[in-house]
Each structure stands twice: as structure tokens, then as C-alpha cells.
Design an enzyme around this catalytic site. Structure first.
Site, short mmCIF file in Angstrom:
data_model
loop_
_atom_site.label_atom_id
_atom_site.label_comp_id
_atom_site.label_asym_id
_atom_site.label_seq_id
_atom_site.Cartn_x
_atom_site.Cartn_y
_atom_site.Cartn_z
N ASP A 147 -1.41 2.28 17.56
CA ASP A 147 -1.46 2.51 16.15
C ASP A 147 -1.81 3.71 14.72
OD1 ASP A 147 -1.27 0.16 14.08
OD2 ASP A 147 -3.68 0.54 13.46
N TYR A 186 0.93 -1.12 -0.22
CA TYR A 186 0.38 0.19 -0.03
C TYR A 186 0.81 0.91 -0.45
CZ TYR A 186 0.88 0.58 4.73
OH TYR A 186 2.24 0.30 6.22
O1 LIG Z 1 -3.13 -4.15 10.35
C1 LIG Z 1 -2.97 -3.48 8.89
O2 LIG Z 1 -3.41 -2.93 7.72
C2 LIG Z 1 -1.51 -2.98 9.73
C3 LIG Z 1 -0.94 -2.60 9.24
C4 LIG Z 1 0.71 -1.97 9.43
C5 LIG Z 1 1.57 -2.14 8.70
O3 LIG Z 1 1.58 -1.94 7.14
O4 LIG Z 1 2.92 -2.11 9.65
O5 LIG Z 1 0.98 -2.41 10.64
C6 LIG Z 1 -0.16 -2.74 11.81
O6 LIG Z 1 0.05 -2.81 13.01
C7 LIG Z 1 -1.45 -3.38 11.26
#
Ligand SMILES: O=C(O)c1cc(C(=O)O)oc(=O)c1
Length: 307
Positions: A258, A50
Site C-alpha cells: 500500500d 486529498y
Molecule cells: O484508505 C485510504 O485512504 C486509501 C486510499 C486510496 C486511494 O486514494 O486510492 O487507496 C487505498 O488503497 C487506501
């Protein structure tokens, strides 16, 4: 103009979050957050799944201060792959008030590991969520784990609840403290005492080296309500799950915002209201102090094992 074009439908982090009503205890640590770029300074990795908006260290530190936290644990986001420069730059700018979790490959040298340690890195992240990363062979991960163990670092694991049975043997053979992201992503439409979550509780009960972050209700919730518009009882369907973990393992739990909340599809929470979620899952001052201060301070600001 931004250096990168965001993934279509990307939700940017919430500007101007409210002031939490819940006052976190002195010395509280936001033990799971990220920085994204800025992309023109720290480009996103070619292998990323992404492309986010920018979320800089200064914006993270401003949020920390606004919410009343003292420190951060900055977890390498998958959009930066194994290029830890943005995270390390944030650690170095934090005046010792941030620790980091890195992503490394087996090609990393001892010298590079030492540099990460000196910057404040205290662990590596192994990610098993297929929409976020390509597969890394378990023997490579085990080799990395055995190299970081002597530094006193730990392993952070991110996986979906349905994958725990298959990953169990690998996880239980890791030679370090193991920290689970977001409670192993339970399906909260299932009962809190149903087989799926019981397996997670058993995983923690039988393995005293396993800790859990009781974070991300905004990702796990199905019925809400959302942490928006002053809501003081957000994500009620997640509360029994997080509260069970906090009350059963009070000395092995961590909490984090987060921020900047990668990949949310439905809504972007008001981080002030996310902080107001905490007393619902850690209802006493004693539990709150352990969750927010004692546990993260012990894990991230304890004795250094490196000479
Ligand atoms: O669920 C997610 O998309 C996500 C992604 C990331 C990351 O891309 O590192 O980190 C997270 O803690 C959660």
C-alpha cells in the site's frame, strides 16, 4: 517548490525503510501500491478528496528492489481521479514488471481501453469509501464491468465492512473476478468469528470469483504495535483476521505494501517491517509462495484475453 500544497497533517512515506528480515520468495509481487504524481508532471485531479506528497515511479521501483520484490501492481489512487496517466507512465517504464488497475468512466472508448490494456492495465477499481470518492451510480459501474470483462480484466472493490450487506447483491452480480481491497476493512476490535467478519468469509466462500488483499494492517490496527523501531510483531490485532483469510482461501489472496500509504493519520510504517508482518499471516513457505508469487502472477501475468 511542489506544484500542489499537501492536505494539512499529511504524513509522507517513510524514507530509508529497513531491510526486511523476512526474505520474500523469488518472483514476489507487491500487489497493491500507488504512484502520486509527481504533481508538476501529472497533476492531481480537481475532484480529489486529498492532496498527497509526491511518490514517483522511480521511488516505487527503488522500494520494490530494496524490499526484494520482483514486480508491482499499481492501483490508480483516488487523488488522480480517472486520469490514469501517472499510473500508465509507471507501467510503461517498468519493463513489463508492473501491471495496473485503472479508474475509468463510462465515456471511455474501446480504443482507450485497448491502449490501457497494452500498457499493462488488467482491471478497474470501484471505490465505495465515501471519504475518498463521490458516488458513481451502480448502473454506470455495471456497464463498465461488462465492457472490461471481455478483456479478461477484473474489478477491484474498496468498501467498509459495515457496507457489505448493502453492496452484496451488486458485488455478486459482477461478471468478472472481483478483488477486495484490504479485506473489506474489518473492525478488528470485533471478534474474528463475530458476525461482521463471518459475513466477509461467507462472501468469499459462496463466491469463488472473489479474492482478497490481506493488506493494510497499519490502517486496520487499533492496538498495534506499530511497524517502527525494529518491531517484529507489528499490528498483532490484525493477524487473526488476515491469517484466517490466507488459510481458508490460500489460492485467492494477494498482498501489497500500500505504499505510499495515503491518508494515514497516526503514523507512517517502515515498509521493511511491514514485509516482516507477512510470515505472521502466512506462516508456511507454501502459503507464502501462493500469496506472494503464484496468485498474483496467475491473475496479472496470465494469458492475455485481448486479440
Ligand atoms: O484508505 C485510504 O485512504 C486509501 C486510499 C486510496 C486511494 O486514494 O486510492 O487507496 C487505498 O488503497 C487506501
Amino acid at each position: 517548490m511542489a506544484a500542489f500544497e499537501k492536505t494539512p497533517g499529511w504524513l509522507d512515506w517513510y524514507a530509508n525503510p529497513s531491510k526486511p528480515r523476512f526474505q520474500v520468495p523469488a518472483g514476489a509481487v507487491d500487489a497493491h501500491c500507488h504512484v502520486f504524481g509527481p504533481g508538476d508532471q501529472f497533476p492531481f485531479a480537481p475532484e480529489r478528496k486529498y492532496t498527497p506528497c509526491d511518490a514517483s515511479k522511480d521511488q516505487l521501483f527503488a522500494l520494490r528492489d530494496h524490499l526484494g520484490f520482483d514486480k508491482n501492481v499499481i492501483v490508480q489512487a483516488t487523488c488522480h481521479g480517472a486520469d490514469n496517466r501517472a499510473m500508465v507512465d509507471a507501467l510503461k517504464a517498468s519493463d513489463g514488471r508492473a501491471r495496473g488497475i485503472a479508474t475509468v468512466r463510462r465515456s471511455i472508448t474501446d480504443e482507450e481501453l485497448k491502449e490501457l490494456h497494452d500498457a499493462g492495465v488488467r482491471g478497474v477499481r470501484f471505490n465505495f469509501v465515501k471519504r475518498l470518492v463521490d458516488f458513481t451510480p451502480k448502473d454506470e459501474l455495471m456497464e463498465i464491468a461488462s465492457r472490461i470483462a471481455p478483456l479478461g480484466w477484473h474489478v477491484v472493490i474498496y468498501f467498509e465492512a459495515v457496507d457489505l450487506p448493502e453492496l452484496w447483491d451488486f458485488f455478486t452480480s459482477l461478471p468478472t473476478t472481483v478483488v477486495v481491497d484490504h479485506m473489506g476493512r474489518p473492525d478488528v476490535t470485533q471478534p474474528v468469528d463475530g458476525p461482521e467478519f463471518e459475513l466477509f468469509v461467507k462472501f468469499m466462500r459462496e463466491n469463488p470469483n472473489v479474492w482478497s488483499k490481506v493488506s493494510c494492517p497499519e490502517r486496520l490496527s487499533h492496538t498495534g504495535p506499530r511497524a517502527l523501531g525494529g518491531e517484529q510483531n507489528a499490528y498483532r490485532d490484525v493477524v487473526p483476521f488476515a491469517r484466517r483469510i490466507v488459510e481458508t482461501f490460500p489460492d485467492r489472496v494477494l498482498w501489497g505494501t500500500d505504499w505510499p500509504h495515503p491518508n494515514l493519520k497516526d503514523h507512517m510504517p517502515d515498509d521493511g517491517l511491514l514485509v516482516d508482518f507477512i510470515p505472521h499471516i502466512a506462516p508456511t513457505a507454501d502459503l507464502q509462495r501462493k500469496l506472494l508469487v503464484d496468485n498474483p502472477t496467475r491473475l496479472y501475468w496470465g494469458e492475455s484475453h485481448v486479440a
